[in-house]
Write an enzyme that holds these catalytic residues in place. Structure first.
Site, PDB file in Angstrom:
ATOM      1  N   SER A   2     -14.818  -5.979  28.645  1.00 21.78           N
ATOM      2  CA  SER A   2     -15.859  -5.191  29.284  1.00 21.78           C
ATOM      3  C   SER A   2     -17.007  -6.123  29.629  1.00 21.78           C
ATOM      4  O   SER A   2     -17.305  -7.062  28.890  1.00 21.78           O
ATOM      5  CB  SER A   2     -16.338  -4.106  28.318  1.00 21.78           C
ATOM      6  OG  SER A   2     -17.656  -3.717  28.652  1.00 21.78           O
ATOM      7  N   GLU A  19      -3.048   1.725  31.457  1.00 23.06           N
ATOM      8  CA  GLU A  19      -3.703   2.841  32.159  1.00 23.06           C
ATOM      9  C   GLU A  19      -3.244   2.916  33.617  1.00 23.06           C
ATOM     10  O   GLU A  19      -2.970   3.998  34.144  1.00 23.06           O
ATOM     11  CB  GLU A  19      -5.221   2.673  32.100  1.00 23.06           C
ATOM     12  CG  GLU A  19      -5.782   2.798  30.693  1.00 23.06           C
ATOM     13  CD  GLU A  19      -7.204   2.259  30.624  1.00 23.06           C
ATOM     14  OE1 GLU A  19      -8.125   2.979  31.040  1.00 23.06           O
ATOM     15  OE2 GLU A  19      -7.408   1.118  30.169  1.00 23.06           O
ATOM     16  N   HIS A  53       3.439  17.414  18.779  1.00 23.16           N
ATOM     17  CA  HIS A  53       2.067  17.880  19.086  1.00 23.16           C
ATOM     18  C   HIS A  53       1.025  16.801  18.762  1.00 23.16           C
ATOM     19  O   HIS A  53      -0.139  17.122  18.531  1.00 23.16           O
ATOM     20  CB  HIS A  53       1.704  19.151  18.307  1.00 23.16           C
ATOM     21  CG  HIS A  53       2.782  20.192  18.293  1.00 23.16           C
ATOM     22  ND1 HIS A  53       2.843  21.213  19.210  1.00 23.16           N
ATOM     23  CD2 HIS A  53       3.863  20.355  17.482  1.00 23.16           C
ATOM     24  CE1 HIS A  53       3.899  21.974  18.956  1.00 23.16           C
ATOM     25  NE2 HIS A  53       4.541  21.469  17.921  1.00 23.16           N
ATOM     26  N   LYS A  81     -14.855  -5.156  23.393  1.00 23.72           N
ATOM     27  CA  LYS A  81     -13.795  -4.373  24.030  1.00 23.72           C
ATOM     28  C   LYS A  81     -12.588  -5.197  24.459  1.00 23.72           C
ATOM     29  O   LYS A  81     -12.692  -6.336  24.892  1.00 23.72           O
ATOM     30  CB  LYS A  81     -14.343  -3.668  25.269  1.00 23.72           C
ATOM     31  CG  LYS A  81     -15.359  -2.620  24.929  1.00 23.72           C
ATOM     32  CD  LYS A  81     -14.723  -1.296  24.619  1.00 23.72           C
ATOM     33  CE  LYS A  81     -14.537  -0.537  25.914  1.00 23.72           C
ATOM     34  NZ  LYS A  81     -14.035   0.806  25.659  1.00 23.72           N
TER      35      LYS A  81
END
Ligand code: ARG
Length: 467
Positions: A286, A299, A165, A292
């Site tokens: 970024s 992704e 979980h 970043k």
């Protein structure tokens, strides 16, 4: 005649009963050459095998077959050199190749299609192509498994939190987590190998649907194209696309596995987790936030399953309502299969690169493993083993100890013996030994468990299997 009149004149391959050519929009919806040109090598290999067989069986003269064989090699080199002009009015790769062959060698080119149809031709071309993709994916998976094995070897005994979980469950080892993916990708590999075995029957010679009256030798063409045997039913041969569906289904499961690890990388590389550092080679910055480092490759890998599964569903939907045998619907089998295969190969390569380059933060992993009451189960097991308590009772006592630690704002090993004994007087100093994360993972020695010795045994087994 204007150019457009000419392109609309009746088809030179089958125009005998047609007075007029197709509408321009009909041509656009009907033509597959825009995408099936990808099958050129398979189409030419299939035609060469067919021509050689026609000569061996006396259906064609040796000189015709030789002219065809050589002419097809010229077509192949033209396509590979980029000088071949693909023509939409010739619909597909089969008619484009045959038409150019006839331009090059004349009359013998017109004899190539004896005892064959585009229906068995496309079936064999597409099977050959999908078979190659199975082989490429198996090779890609092997390399990926090796990358995971290397990570597992380096950190066979590094402790990290195991989750259920996404809540801290029990300490596990980094090596154990890496090896979980080796098992998944091994099953993906075996699914593809299995599908390949089943698809390795040659549909060539089924002709349009019923077979042919020419004395063809299907064993010969099957062997020439590396198939185990010819397919046994001509109707099935031109109708079957389950070979592609099996490839897509296996690819979807594999892409799902890639996506799960990609998700873990996204979580693990965040500033909140810091379990791993992804290399600059697999991340992006970024344009506005200078700090970043985004896990874009991970992704995108997570998203690729959407495309691959989409292709799978699309082909199922194309096939599900088709009465036997061939229907033009089946031309829609290719584009999405091509796209799915490309996505899978790219995904496997990207994941291999990322896994090879990533570094685990061993200290962060250990600190995380020791927090969140991760050794509560070890404490309960100790109560069972040492005090002879029933597990349910031990579970309850441990729950109370966790609650106590929570009110004290500390973790289980930080509780004093007096605190422990306030919950159960039988608890002794010895309990603290099992609350350490290293001891916890070392104790899980059941087969397939997370104990470093077990993990090393699995690493050795896979290293030998992949060597
Ligand atoms: N381009 C066609 C396809 O991909 C080839 C088979 C055409 N057969 C036919 N009977 N029109 O399915």
């Amino acid at each position: 005649m204007t150019a457009s009149d000419k392109s609309r004149s009746a088809n030179q391959m089958w125009g005998g009963r047609f007075a007029e050519g197709p509408d321009a929009i009909m041509q656009a919806i009907n033509a597959s050459i825009g995408f099936d040109q990808r099958l050129y090598a398979q189409d030419i290999a299939g035609s060469r095998a067919h021509a050689a067989m026609l000569a061996a069986t006396g259906i064609l003269s040796d000189s015709d077959a030789q002219a065809i064989g050589e002419g097809l090699l010229t077509v192949l080199s033209e396509i590979e050199a980029g000088s071949f002009r693909f023509r939409t009015e010739l619909e597909d790769i089969h008619l484009n190749v045959e038409s150019r062959l006839t331009e090059l060698i004349g009359e013998p080119g017109k004899r190539l299609h004896t005892g064959r149809s585009r229906n068995d031709q496309v079936a064999v071309d597409f099977r050959l192509w999908v078979r190659d993709q199975c082989d490429a994916a198996v090779a890609g998976l092997t390399t990926l498994m090796q990358a995971f094995l290397k990570q597992a070897e380096a950190g066979a005994d590094w402790v990290m939190p195991g989750f259920t979980h996404l809540q801290t469950a029990q300490p596990v080892t980094w090596g154990h987590h890496m090896m979980a993916y080796v098992e998944m990708f091994a099953r993906d590999r075996s699914r593809l190998q299995d599908a390949r075995r089943r698809m390795n029957e040659c549909p060539l010679g089924a002709a349009a649907l019923a077979g042919t009256g020419f004395p063809i030798d299907r064993q010969m063409t099957a062997a020439a194209l590396g198939f185990d045997r010819p397919t046994a039913n001509s109707l099935d041969s031109v109708s079957d696309r389950d070979f592609a569906l099996e490839f897509l289904a296996a690819s979807s499961i594999c892409a799902m596995h890639l996506s799960r690890f990609a998700e873990e990388l996204v979580i693990w590389s965040s500033a909140q987790f810091r379990f791993v550092r992804l290399s600059d080679r697999w991340t992006t910055g970024s344009s506005i936030m200078p700090q970043k480092k985004n896990p874009d490759a991970a992704e995108l890998l997570r998203a690729k399953l959407g495309r691959i599964l989409g292709a799978t569903v699309a082909l199922f939907t194309v096939m599900k309502g088709l009465a036997l045998t061939y229907s033009k619907d089946m031309q829609e089998d290719k584009e999405q299969t091509f796209d799915a295969a490309d996505s899978l190969m790219l995904g496997l390569a990207a994941m291999t690169g990322m896994v090879g380059d990533m570094t685990a933060n061993r200290d962060t992993l250990r600190t995380a493993a020791a927090s969140g009451f991760s050794t509560a189960t070890d404490l309960a097991d100790w109560l069972v083993r040492t005090l002879g308590l029933p597990f349910r009772e031990a579970h309850h006592i441990t729950g109370s100890l966790v609650a106590l630690a929570e009110t004290r704002g500390c973790d289980l090993p930080d509780l004093s013996l007096a605190d422990m004994q306030s919950v159960h007087p039988g608890i002794t100093e010895g309990v603290f030994a099992v609350l350490g994360v290293e001891n916890s993972v070392r104790s899980r020695t059941s087969y397939g468990g997370t104990a470093p010795d077990q993990v090393r045994a699995q690493i050795a087994r896979w290293t030998a299997a992949l060597a």
